[in-house]
Design a protein around this motif. Structure first.
Motif, PDB file in Angstrom:
ATOM      1  N   PRO A 118       0.808  -1.228   0.000  1.00 17.22           N
ATOM      2  CA  PRO A 118       0.000   0.000   0.000  1.00 17.22           C
ATOM      3  C   PRO A 118       0.841   1.278   0.000  1.00 17.22           C
ATOM      4  CG  PRO A 118      -0.897  -1.543   1.588  1.00 17.22           C
ATOM      5  CD  PRO A 118       0.399  -2.103   1.119  1.00 17.22           C
ATOM      6  N   LEU A 119       1.954   1.283   0.731  1.00 13.12           N
ATOM      7  CA  LEU A 119       2.801   2.481   0.722  1.00 13.12           C
ATOM      8  C   LEU A 119       3.443   2.700  -0.640  1.00 13.12           C
ATOM      9  CD1 LEU A 119       4.547   2.468   4.211  1.00 13.12           C
ATOM     10  CD2 LEU A 119       2.803   4.034   3.360  1.00 13.12           C
ATOM     11  N   ALA A 120       3.864   1.631  -1.304  1.00 12.77           N
ATOM     12  CA  ALA A 120       4.429   1.774  -2.650  1.00 12.77           C
ATOM     13  C   ALA A 120       3.364   2.296  -3.620  1.00 12.77           C
ATOM     14  CB  ALA A 120       4.977   0.439  -3.132  1.00 12.77           C
ATOM     15  N   PHE A 121       2.161   1.762  -3.518  1.00 11.03           N
ATOM     16  CA  PHE A 121       1.069   2.241  -4.370  1.00 11.03           C
ATOM     17  C   PHE A 121       0.780   3.716  -4.098  1.00 11.03           C
ATOM     18  CE2 PHE A 121      -3.468   2.972  -5.137  1.00 11.03           C
ATOM     19  CZ  PHE A 121      -3.511   2.688  -6.497  1.00 11.03           C
ATOM     20  N   LEU A 122       0.765   4.092  -2.829  1.00 17.86           N
ATOM     21  CA  LEU A 122       0.519   5.486  -2.470  1.00 17.86           C
ATOM     22  C   LEU A 122       1.601   6.402  -3.031  1.00 17.86           C
ATOM     23  CD1 LEU A 122      -1.224   7.495  -0.821  1.00 17.86           C
ATOM     24  CD2 LEU A 122       0.338   7.056   1.085  1.00 17.86           C
ATOM     25  N   GLY A 123       2.852   5.960  -2.952  1.00 21.29           N
ATOM     26  CA  GLY A 123       3.944   6.761  -3.488  1.00 21.29           C
ATOM     27  C   GLY A 123       3.832   6.965  -4.990  1.00 21.29           C
ATOM     28  N   VAL A 124       3.455   5.907  -5.702  1.00 23.28           N
ATOM     29  CA  VAL A 124       3.272   6.019  -7.152  1.00 23.28           C
ATOM     30  C   VAL A 124       2.067   6.896  -7.463  1.00 23.28           C
ATOM     31  CG1 VAL A 124       2.693   4.718  -9.238  1.00 23.28           C
ATOM     32  CG2 VAL A 124       4.415   3.840  -7.669  1.00 23.28           C
ATOM     33  N   TYR A 125       0.995   6.722  -6.713  1.00 25.02           N
ATOM     34  CA  TYR A 125      -0.219   7.503  -6.935  1.00 25.02           C
ATOM     35  C   TYR A 125       0.032   8.995  -6.708  1.00 25.02           C
ATOM     36  CZ  TYR A 125      -5.050   9.064  -6.506  1.00 25.02           C
ATOM     37  OH  TYR A 125      -6.235   9.726  -6.672  1.00 25.02           O
ATOM     38  N   LEU A 126       0.853   9.325  -5.702  1.00 23.27           N
ATOM     39  CA  LEU A 126       1.162  10.731  -5.423  1.00 23.27           C
ATOM     40  C   LEU A 126       2.210  11.306  -6.371  1.00 23.27           C
ATOM     41  CD1 LEU A 126       1.237  10.668  -1.520  1.00 23.27           C
ATOM     42  CD2 LEU A 126      -0.579  11.544  -3.007  1.00 23.27           C
ATOM     43  N   LEU A 163       5.492  10.576  -6.488  1.00 20.53           N
ATOM     44  CA  LEU A 163       6.774  10.822  -5.826  1.00 20.53           C
ATOM     45  C   LEU A 163       7.919  10.280  -6.678  1.00 20.53           C
ATOM     46  CD1 LEU A 163       5.833   9.860  -2.165  1.00 20.53           C
ATOM     47  CD2 LEU A 163       6.055  12.148  -3.122  1.00 20.53           C
ATOM     48  N   PRO A 164       9.138  10.797  -6.474  1.00 17.16           N
ATOM     49  CA  PRO A 164      10.292  10.265  -7.202  1.00 17.16           C
ATOM     50  C   PRO A 164      10.543   8.794  -6.852  1.00 17.16           C
ATOM     51  CG  PRO A 164      10.841  12.335  -6.122  1.00 17.16           C
ATOM     52  CD  PRO A 164       9.478  11.948  -5.652  1.00 17.16           C
ATOM     53  N   LEU A 165      11.253   8.125  -7.735  1.00 18.11           N
ATOM     54  CA  LEU A 165      11.472   6.690  -7.594  1.00 18.11           C
ATOM     55  C   LEU A 165      12.137   6.320  -6.274  1.00 18.11           C
ATOM     56  CD1 LEU A 165      11.324   3.878  -8.833  1.00 18.11           C
ATOM     57  CD2 LEU A 165      13.544   4.328  -9.877  1.00 18.11           C
ATOM     58  N   HIS A 166      13.117   7.104  -5.829  1.00 17.35           N
ATOM     59  CA  HIS A 166      13.809   6.735  -4.591  1.00 17.35           C
ATOM     60  C   HIS A 166      12.884   6.826  -3.381  1.00 17.35           C
ATOM     61  CE1 HIS A 166      14.498  11.076  -5.061  1.00 17.35           C
ATOM     62  NE2 HIS A 166      14.546  11.119  -3.733  1.00 17.35           N
ATOM     63  N   TRP A 167      11.907   7.710  -3.402  1.00 22.21           N
ATOM     64  CA  TRP A 167      10.936   7.767  -2.309  1.00 22.21           C
ATOM     65  C   TRP A 167       9.969   6.589  -2.362  1.00 22.21           C
ATOM     66  CZ3 TRP A 167      11.394  10.371   1.940  1.00 22.21           C
ATOM     67  CH2 TRP A 167      12.152  11.526   1.951  1.00 22.21           C
ATOM     68  N   VAL A 168       9.586   6.192  -3.554  1.00 25.81           N
ATOM     69  CA  VAL A 168       8.687   5.044  -3.696  1.00 25.81           C
ATOM     70  C   VAL A 168       9.383   3.771  -3.210  1.00 25.81           C
ATOM     71  CG1 VAL A 168       7.402   3.612  -5.342  1.00 25.81           C
ATOM     72  CG2 VAL A 168       7.409   6.097  -5.580  1.00 25.81           C
ATOM     73  N   VAL A 169      10.651   3.618  -3.562  1.00 25.08           N
ATOM     74  CA  VAL A 169      11.403   2.446  -3.100  1.00 25.08           C
ATOM     75  C   VAL A 169      11.543   2.481  -1.582  1.00 25.08           C
ATOM     76  CG1 VAL A 169      13.663   1.317  -3.168  1.00 25.08           C
ATOM     77  CG2 VAL A 169      12.616   2.130  -5.276  1.00 25.08           C
ATOM     78  N   ALA A 170      11.822   3.642  -1.014  1.00 24.70           N
ATOM     79  CA  ALA A 170      11.941   3.760   0.447  1.00 24.70           C
ATOM     80  C   ALA A 170      10.619   3.438   1.126  1.00 24.70           C
ATOM     81  CB  ALA A 170      12.397   5.170   0.818  1.00 24.70           C
ATOM     82  N   MET A 171       9.524   3.872   0.541  1.00 27.80           N
ATOM     83  CA  MET A 171       8.211   3.575   1.127  1.00 27.80           C
ATOM     84  C   MET A 171       7.884   2.091   1.014  1.00 27.80           C
ATOM     85  SD  MET A 171       6.103   6.901  -0.199  1.00 27.80           S
ATOM     86  CE  MET A 171       4.555   6.526   0.591  1.00 27.80           C
ATOM     87  N   SER A 172       8.286   1.465  -0.078  1.00 26.53           N
ATOM     88  CA  SER A 172       8.002   0.038  -0.229  1.00 26.53           C
ATOM     89  C   SER A 172       8.847  -0.814   0.708  1.00 26.53           C
ATOM     90  CB  SER A 172       8.212  -0.406  -1.677  1.00 26.53           C
ATOM     91  OG  SER A 172       9.587  -0.390  -1.992  1.00 26.53           O
ATOM     92  N   LEU A 173       9.998  -0.317   1.111  1.00 22.78           N
ATOM     93  CA  LEU A 173      10.862  -1.049   2.040  1.00 22.78           C
ATOM     94  C   LEU A 173      10.578  -0.711   3.499  1.00 22.78           C
ATOM     95  CD1 LEU A 173      14.264  -0.807   0.142  1.00 22.78           C
ATOM     96  CD2 LEU A 173      12.741  -2.780   0.292  1.00 22.78           C
ATOM     97  N   ALA A 174       9.603   0.130   3.756  1.00 22.76           N
ATOM     98  CA  ALA A 174       9.286   0.520   5.132  1.00 22.76           C
ATOM     99  C   ALA A 174       8.745  -0.643   5.944  1.00 22.76           C
ATOM    100  CB  ALA A 174       8.278   1.669   5.123  1.00 22.76           C
TER     101      ALA A 174
END
Length: 89
Positions: free
Chosen positions: A45-53, A55-66
């Motif tokens: 869900p965090l990775a999806f949220l990052g893509v939906y918003l 955000l840059p790729l490094h933030w999406v990866v960081a959110m998916s690894l949270a």
């Protein structure tokens, strides 16, 4: 690359706690539940949220690894409680 470097230590600690200690102590069901919930309720869900918003790729990866940080916290709490120790004989 920097995001993966930052998340390497928590990820390896989680792997050591999951596979080396908790599963060896007979707490494999807890490990399975935590792993599934961590990935599907936090990571995806965090990775999806990052893509939906957008955000840059490094933030999406960081959110998916949270989810690794969540799993590390829960594993450390489980280790301190000593509920993972089961007699396997």
């Amino acid at each position: 690359l920097l995001v993966y470097v930052i998340y390497t230590t928590p990820r390896m600690l989680v792997y050591t706690l999951f596979i080396g200690i908790l599963r060896a102590g007979g707490d494999s069901r807890f490990c399975m539940i935590l792993d599934v919930l961590g990935i599907w309720c936090i990571g995806v869900p965090l990775a999806f949220l990052g893509v939906y918003l957008g955000l840059p790729l490094h933030w999406v990866v960081a959110m998916s690894l949270a989810d690794e940080l969540f799993k590390l916290l829960i594993c450390l709490l489980r280790m301190k409680s000593k509920k993972w120790i089961n007699v396997l004989i």
